[in-house]
Design a protein around this motif. Structure first.
Motif, PDB file in Angstrom:
ATOM      1  N   ILE C 103      -3.966  -6.790   0.136  1.00 19.68           N
ATOM      2  CA  ILE C 103      -3.343  -5.468   0.110  1.00 19.68           C
ATOM      3  C   ILE C 103      -1.937  -5.535   0.694  1.00 19.68           C
ATOM      4  O   ILE C 103      -0.995  -4.949   0.160  1.00 19.68           O
ATOM      5  CB  ILE C 103      -4.216  -4.450   0.873  1.00 19.68           C
ATOM      6  CG1 ILE C 103      -5.548  -4.277   0.153  1.00 19.68           C
ATOM      7  CG2 ILE C 103      -3.505  -3.111   0.983  1.00 19.68           C
ATOM      8  CD1 ILE C 103      -6.587  -3.532   0.968  1.00 19.68           C
ATOM      9  N   ALA C 104      -1.788  -6.305   1.774  1.00 20.27           N
ATOM     10  CA  ALA C 104      -0.469  -6.401   2.396  1.00 20.27           C
ATOM     11  C   ALA C 104       0.527  -7.074   1.460  1.00 20.27           C
ATOM     12  O   ALA C 104       1.682  -6.651   1.359  1.00 20.27           O
ATOM     13  CB  ALA C 104      -0.568  -7.180   3.707  1.00 20.27           C
ATOM     14  N   ILE C 106       0.461  -7.242  -1.892  1.00 18.27           N
ATOM     15  CA  ILE C 106       0.842  -6.389  -3.020  1.00 18.27           C
ATOM     16  C   ILE C 106       1.733  -5.267  -2.512  1.00 18.27           C
ATOM     17  O   ILE C 106       2.655  -4.831  -3.194  1.00 18.27           O
ATOM     18  CB  ILE C 106      -0.388  -5.849  -3.783  1.00 18.27           C
ATOM     19  CG1 ILE C 106       0.067  -5.234  -5.119  1.00 18.27           C
ATOM     20  CG2 ILE C 106      -1.100  -4.752  -3.036  1.00 18.27           C
ATOM     21  CD1 ILE C 106      -0.403  -5.985  -6.287  1.00 18.27           C
ATOM     22  N   GLY C 107       1.479  -4.836  -1.291  1.00 18.87           N
ATOM     23  CA  GLY C 107       2.312  -3.788  -0.714  1.00 18.87           C
ATOM     24  C   GLY C 107       3.749  -4.240  -0.553  1.00 18.87           C
ATOM     25  O   GLY C 107       4.678  -3.518  -0.918  1.00 18.87           O
ATOM     26  N   ILE C 108       3.936  -5.439  -0.067  1.00 16.43           N
ATOM     27  CA  ILE C 108       5.310  -5.909   0.136  1.00 16.43           C
ATOM     28  C   ILE C 108       5.984  -6.110  -1.217  1.00 16.43           C
ATOM     29  O   ILE C 108       7.159  -5.781  -1.397  1.00 16.43           O
ATOM     30  CB  ILE C 108       5.337  -7.193   1.003  1.00 16.43           C
ATOM     31  CG1 ILE C 108       6.726  -7.388   1.603  1.00 16.43           C
ATOM     32  CG2 ILE C 108       5.001  -8.420   0.239  1.00 16.43           C
ATOM     33  CD1 ILE C 108       6.998  -6.573   2.801  1.00 16.43           C
ATOM     34  N   GLU C 110       5.410  -4.472  -4.014  1.00 13.16           N
ATOM     35  CA  GLU C 110       5.752  -3.175  -4.594  1.00 13.16           C
ATOM     36  C   GLU C 110       6.906  -2.530  -3.827  1.00 13.16           C
ATOM     37  O   GLU C 110       7.773  -1.885  -4.417  1.00 13.16           O
ATOM     38  CB  GLU C 110       4.527  -2.258  -4.613  1.00 13.16           C
ATOM     39  CG  GLU C 110       3.441  -2.693  -5.575  1.00 13.16           C
ATOM     40  CD  GLU C 110       3.798  -2.472  -7.042  1.00 13.16           C
ATOM     41  OE1 GLU C 110       4.251  -3.432  -7.671  1.00 13.16           O
ATOM     42  OE2 GLU C 110       3.673  -1.345  -7.545  1.00 13.16           O
ATOM     43  N   THR C 111       6.907  -2.713  -2.515  1.00 19.55           N
ATOM     44  CA  THR C 111       8.002  -2.147  -1.722  1.00 19.55           C
ATOM     45  C   THR C 111       9.327  -2.819  -2.087  1.00 19.55           C
ATOM     46  O   THR C 111      10.347  -2.145  -2.248  1.00 19.55           O
ATOM     47  CB  THR C 111       7.707  -2.328  -0.225  1.00 19.55           C
ATOM     48  OG1 THR C 111       6.431  -1.733   0.049  1.00 19.55           O
ATOM     49  CG2 THR C 111       8.761  -1.651   0.628  1.00 19.55           C
ATOM     50  N   LEU C 114      10.546  -1.422  -5.214  1.00 20.85           N
ATOM     51  CA  LEU C 114      11.167  -0.116  -4.989  1.00 20.85           C
ATOM     52  C   LEU C 114      12.591  -0.276  -4.469  1.00 20.85           C
ATOM     53  O   LEU C 114      13.509   0.432  -4.891  1.00 20.85           O
ATOM     54  CB  LEU C 114      10.358   0.698  -3.970  1.00 20.85           C
ATOM     55  CG  LEU C 114       9.039   1.285  -4.436  1.00 20.85           C
ATOM     56  CD1 LEU C 114       8.357   2.003  -3.277  1.00 20.85           C
ATOM     57  CD2 LEU C 114       9.279   2.260  -5.569  1.00 20.85           C
ATOM     58  N   ILE C 115      12.769  -1.221  -3.549  1.00 25.03           N
ATOM     59  CA  ILE C 115      14.107  -1.426  -2.985  1.00 25.03           C
ATOM     60  C   ILE C 115      15.059  -1.902  -4.078  1.00 25.03           C
ATOM     61  O   ILE C 115      16.162  -1.378  -4.240  1.00 25.03           O
ATOM     62  CB  ILE C 115      14.043  -2.453  -1.828  1.00 25.03           C
ATOM     63  CG1 ILE C 115      13.267  -1.855  -0.653  1.00 25.03           C
ATOM     64  CG2 ILE C 115      15.435  -2.874  -1.402  1.00 25.03           C
ATOM     65  CD1 ILE C 115      13.000  -2.813   0.479  1.00 25.03           C
ATOM     66  N   ASN C 118      15.965   0.974  -6.267  1.00 30.26           N
ATOM     67  CA  ASN C 118      16.660   2.128  -5.701  1.00 30.26           C
ATOM     68  C   ASN C 118      17.981   1.819  -5.019  1.00 30.26           C
ATOM     69  O   ASN C 118      18.856   2.673  -4.966  1.00 30.26           O
ATOM     70  CB  ASN C 118      15.762   2.837  -4.688  1.00 30.26           C
ATOM     71  CG  ASN C 118      14.661   3.615  -5.379  1.00 30.26           C
ATOM     72  OD1 ASN C 118      14.932   4.585  -6.073  1.00 30.26           O
ATOM     73  ND2 ASN C 118      13.438   3.159  -5.228  1.00 30.26           N
ATOM     74  N   GLU C 119      18.124   0.628  -4.490  1.00 34.51           N
ATOM     75  CA  GLU C 119      19.341   0.316  -3.741  1.00 34.51           C
ATOM     76  C   GLU C 119      20.383  -0.239  -4.697  1.00 34.51           C
ATOM     77  O   GLU C 119      20.555  -1.444  -4.842  1.00 34.51           O
ATOM     78  CB  GLU C 119      19.016  -0.677  -2.612  1.00 34.51           C
ATOM     79  CG  GLU C 119      17.992  -0.167  -1.620  1.00 34.51           C
ATOM     80  CD  GLU C 119      18.405   1.147  -0.964  1.00 34.51           C
ATOM     81  OE1 GLU C 119      19.599   1.338  -0.662  1.00 34.51           O
ATOM     82  OE2 GLU C 119      17.511   2.010  -0.771  1.00 34.51           O
ATOM     83  N   PRO C 231       3.963  -6.170 -11.353  1.00 30.34           N
ATOM     84  CA  PRO C 231       2.846  -7.051 -11.001  1.00 30.34           C
ATOM     85  C   PRO C 231       2.325  -7.841 -12.202  1.00 30.34           C
ATOM     86  O   PRO C 231       1.863  -8.965 -12.062  1.00 30.34           O
ATOM     87  CB  PRO C 231       1.773  -6.089 -10.484  1.00 30.34           C
ATOM     88  CG  PRO C 231       2.500  -4.848 -10.106  1.00 30.34           C
ATOM     89  CD  PRO C 231       3.749  -4.790 -10.935  1.00 30.34           C
TER      90      PRO C 231
END
Lengths: 234, 289, 321
Positions: C103-104, C106-108, C110-111, C114-115, C118-119, C231
């Motif tokens: 989970i950690a 996949i979380g990183i 996906e984050t 996002l960065i 968006n950035e 993913p």
């Protein structure tokens, strides 16, 4: 006909055999105790009988019918209940819910059975709404035995029912086991407190390195000097 | 003053989002409690539920809230079929293989959604929502309904888990699988029911999310991380904790928009989750199935 | 198709296979050897790709950059950046159970996506970074080879390097400790091994290898956008490759990369020609469905993969069946 016979059992946990031809028999109305040193295969024998590990050779008979390597569910349906040594209650369930789980396979009204268990363990009636995980070791042991009694078993298998209990509670537990036997239930148990257990046992087996060393009535085993020296701490 | 109003307004949104997350997280937690693996296809079960619900009310012309039972039924059956066709065959190996399988299953379910319903954005016919103004807070009627629906579903689940034989057996299995087997609880049957309920709860989340915003094939996947965060915050394997976890994560995600781009909402959930994992790997809220 | 067309296709095919094989070897380091479950491969892949792109591209009004560094600096930067990311994640998750690591990670991933999306000052967001060069093109042009062929050669050279590195690691005492930890953590701990450290090492090395794959991808493809790090492409295909080939076996990782990429790109060709008109819009999801179902079949029928793990000496219960 014997209630339970496990003859010449070989088996283990995948690797080398732990049981090497061990034999145990239980009749109705009797308490049978398996004693022996650590690693002798006592608990393993219980698991083999109950279908929790693969029996490679040998046979288990219940009322003369072969049930070798049966599923635990099938054993419960036949009227055999088993109480593991530890982690033997459902901690987040209440006492009453633990008992209900014991009777999961029973169709129909289970209230009379609950009453019967409460008669053997009056304390459980008082505590019936309490979460089992929050109870003391002795109380949890009562819950575990009560849960097993819910199927109205003909054979009750107990793996070290007095492990970790105070001397007073140990005496109490043995008294209850006698009462259970007097209800007409065969009891097969493994015990570390060998002397006390043999004192209440009708018969006993001394197991060492996976085979039977001695087998006799409880009092005779207690009186046997070799047994006493080798296995009962002198 | 404005800040306070913003804060309250966002908290309302947070509770709505939290309701959705809670329904998802309860399912994740239950499945984890009994089968010991993190179910990565859970978000896509939500998606399936949302789309099945939409199709049902479109075809039958039923009122919008009928989507809820229809979607729940659809996703429950989907979960059961997936379990029987795939997971059942790999359950005996290590749980981590199930995890890999469920990761693949997430993509399978999403492709099916794309094939059946198409890739474009769809929405529930909620009509024009006139908000009620309380002080200066806008309250949209569907939000009230979403919260009420969540309360009803959670209450029903609670009654199921505490009053029925099979519900108690689920809790027992989650407590101690070995003892459950020895007791004679039929594990296979309980596992099947766990999937039905987990799927139904996921669909509940999916339909409510669809009503609140819109439907896309990736809606469930996009919310999976916050759902996991909620489950972990609640102490994975503990459905009642998951409810609290869902609310906390939902509130945090919405309130974060005061100072962060809204597209970073999932990252907020992730950061909270990582913080929880560092501080307390067993989760924050106590309690058990 | 003309011969030249087929040749160009094959060059592109094997370049992608090479890049994916590097990713699969990195994953094998983490999962196959050490049993650490990373489903955020895409995140490390992206960090490597963007790092190298930012370091090597000329100045651009659209994103951070203008350092104009040489190719090898880009590669080293990519490796270091993803290794550092691996270090941080590995440190956080070192003693967590597998599910949390999954989970950690996949979380990183996906984050990070996002960065990246968006950035815009950093990566130009969803519009992507273009004009990433193949700095080795001139060199190969001097040899009379196309820059695509040059990419293939560069990728293969790095693949060979990585392969020998991980194969060496696998056979070393270090590799044996990794397997021992994976098979029986308490026993390994009892024998005095610092488990956390061994796991972290495998995780960081694996992450660095994935970053390398990302850098090679950036220079070969010349364009980066968040799409490439979904993913599906970044993580899922790599996992299917490793599992199909045989996790724990480096040759399996290579074989899996070839076979799965052949199926994946072959299915595109197949669907574009064979699919009826009505379904042609569904080609994308149908391909994903195909690979997803394939994974399930492998997991059920042959979980050990085409080339099961072989254990060099002295490791108990490594081999299945």
């Amino acid at each position: 006909m014997k209630l339970l016979e496990a003859n010449g059992i070989y088996g283990g946990y995948g690797g080398a055999d732990i049981l090497k031809g061990a034999t145990v028999q239980v009749d109705q109305d009797e308490i049978v105790v398996i004693v022996g040193p650590n690693g002798a295969g006592k608990s393993t024998m219980m698991k083999a009988v109950f279908g929790l590990l693969h029996v490679r050779q040998g046979e288990v008979l219940y009322k003369g019918k072969p049930i070798t390597n049966g599923k635990p569910e099938q054993m419960v349906r036949l009227g055999v209940a088993y109480v593991p040594q530890e982690k033997n209650v459902f901690p987040s369930l209440t006492v009453e819910e633990n008992l209900e789980m014991g009777a999961f396979l029973i169709r129909g009204d289970i209230r009379p059975r609950k009453e019967k268990v409460y008669e053997v363990f009056p304390k459980l009636r008082e505590r019936r709404k309490q979460q089992a995980g929050l109870m003391s070791g002795g109380e949890r042991q009562m819950v575990a035995m009560g849960r097993a009694l819910m199927i109205d078993p003909q054979l009750l298998m107990l793996d070290e029912p007095t492990a970790g209990l105070s001397p007073r509670l140990i005496d109490e537990t043995f008294e209850r086991i006698i009462r259970i036997r007097d209800l007409g239930i065969g009891v097969l148990m493994v015990e570390q407190n060998a002397k006390q257990a043999l004192a209440i046992a009708d018969r006993g087996y001394v197991l060492a390195t996976g085979t039977n060393r001695y087998e006799d009535t409880g009092p005779n085993l207690l009186a046997n000097r070799e047994v006493a020296e080798m296995f009962l701490g002198g | 003053m404005d800040l306070l109003i913003d804060l309250i307004q966002l908290s309302v949104y947070g509770v709505v989002l939290g309701s959705v997350l809670a329904l998802g997280a309860i399912g994740v937690s239950m499945i984890f409690g009994i089968l010991r693996f993190a179910h990565f296809a859970h978000g896509d079960l939500m998606t399936i539920g949302a789309y099945v619900g939409l199709s049902f009310i479109m075809i039958t012309d039923a009122p919008i809230w009928w989507a809820l039972p229809a979607g729940m039924l659809g996703a429950a059956l989907t979960a059961l079929v997936v379990d029987q066709a795939v997971y059942k065959h790999i359950r005996r190996t290590q749980p981590v293989i199930l995890l890999i399988s469920s990761f693949g299953m997430a993509l399978v379910l999403r492709s099916i959604v794309q094939i059946v319903w198409g890739p474009s954005v769809q929405s529930y016919p909620t009509g024009i929502q006139r908000p009620w103004w309380v002080w200066e807070i806008a309250i949209v009627p569907t939000h009230i309904w979403i919260i009420l629906a969540t309360i009803v579903i959670v209450t029903a689940l609670h009654l199921f888990l505490t009053r029925t034989r099979i519900g108690k057996a689920m809790r027992a299995m989650s407590d101690n699988m070995d003892l459950a087997l020895v007791t004679g609880i039929p594990a296979e049957r309980v596992v099947m029911i766990t999937w039905l309920i987990g799927g139904a709860l996921a669909a509940g989340a999916g339909v409510l999310l669809g009503i609140d915003s819109r439907l896309t094939p990736t809606m469930g996947w996009n919310i999976l991380l916050p759902v996991f965060a909620a489950a972990i915050l609640g102490g994975i394997g503990r459905p009642y904790g998951a409810i609290a976890g869902g609310l906390v994560i939902g509130l945090a995600m919405e309130i974060s928009t005061l100072f962060l781009e809204p597209s970073y909402k999932p990252a907020v959930a992730f950061v909270i989750m990582v913080a929880v994992l560092i501080v307390r790997p067993q989760g924050i809220f106590k309690g058990a199935l | 198709m003309e011969l030249a067309g087929i040749a160009a296709y094959l060059v592109s095919f094997f370049t992608f296979v090479g890049i994916y094989a590097i990713l699969a070897l990195g994953l094998n380091m983490q999962w196959g050897f050490s049993g650490q479950f990373n489903i955020g491969v895409a995140g490390f892949f992206a960090v490597g790709a963007y790092t190298s792109a930012i370091l090597t591209t000329p100045e651009s009004p659209w994103h951070l950059g203008g350092y104009g560094m040489p190719f090898l600096v880009g590669i080293v930067g990519a490796v270091v950046a993803s290794a550092l990311l691996g270090l941080v994640i590995g440190w956080i998750t070192a003693r967590l159970r597998t599910d949390y690591l999954a989970i950690a990670t996949i979380g990183i991933a996906e984050t990070l996506r996002l960065i990246v999306a968006n950035e815009r000052w950093l990566t130009n967001g969803v519009r992507g970074m273009s004009g990433i060069e193949r700095p080795y093109a001139d060199f190969f042009a001097a040899l009379g080879l196309s820059s695509a062929m040059g990419s293939l050669i560069v990728v293969c050279a790095f693949l060979v390097l990585v392969y020998f590195l991980v194969e060496r690691a696998r056979q070393s005492p270090w590799g044996r400790v990794q397997r021992a930890i994976r098979e029986n953590e308490p026993a390994a701990e009892a024998s005095g091994k610092n488990i956390g450290r061994f796991r972290l090492e495998a995780f960081v090395v694996g992450s660095a290898i994935m970053g390398l794959g990302g850098a090679l991808y950036a220079h070969y493809f010349g364009f980066l956008s968040p799409e490439a790090f979904l993913p599906l492409y970044g993580t899922f295909l790599v996992w299917v490759m490793l599992i199909a080939g045989g996790s724990g076996n480096n040759k399996g990782a290579l074989l899996g990369a070839v076979i799965i990429w052949a199926i994946w790109s072959g299915s595109e060709f197949l669907m574009s020609t064979a699919l009826p008109e009505a379904l042609s819009g569904h080609a994308g999801p149908l391909r994903v469905l195909l690979i997803g179902v394939l994974l399930q079949v492998i997991l059920i029928k042959r979980p050990e993969g085409l080339l099961p793990e072989t254990t060099p000496k002295t490791v108990p219960f490594g081999k299945r069946d």
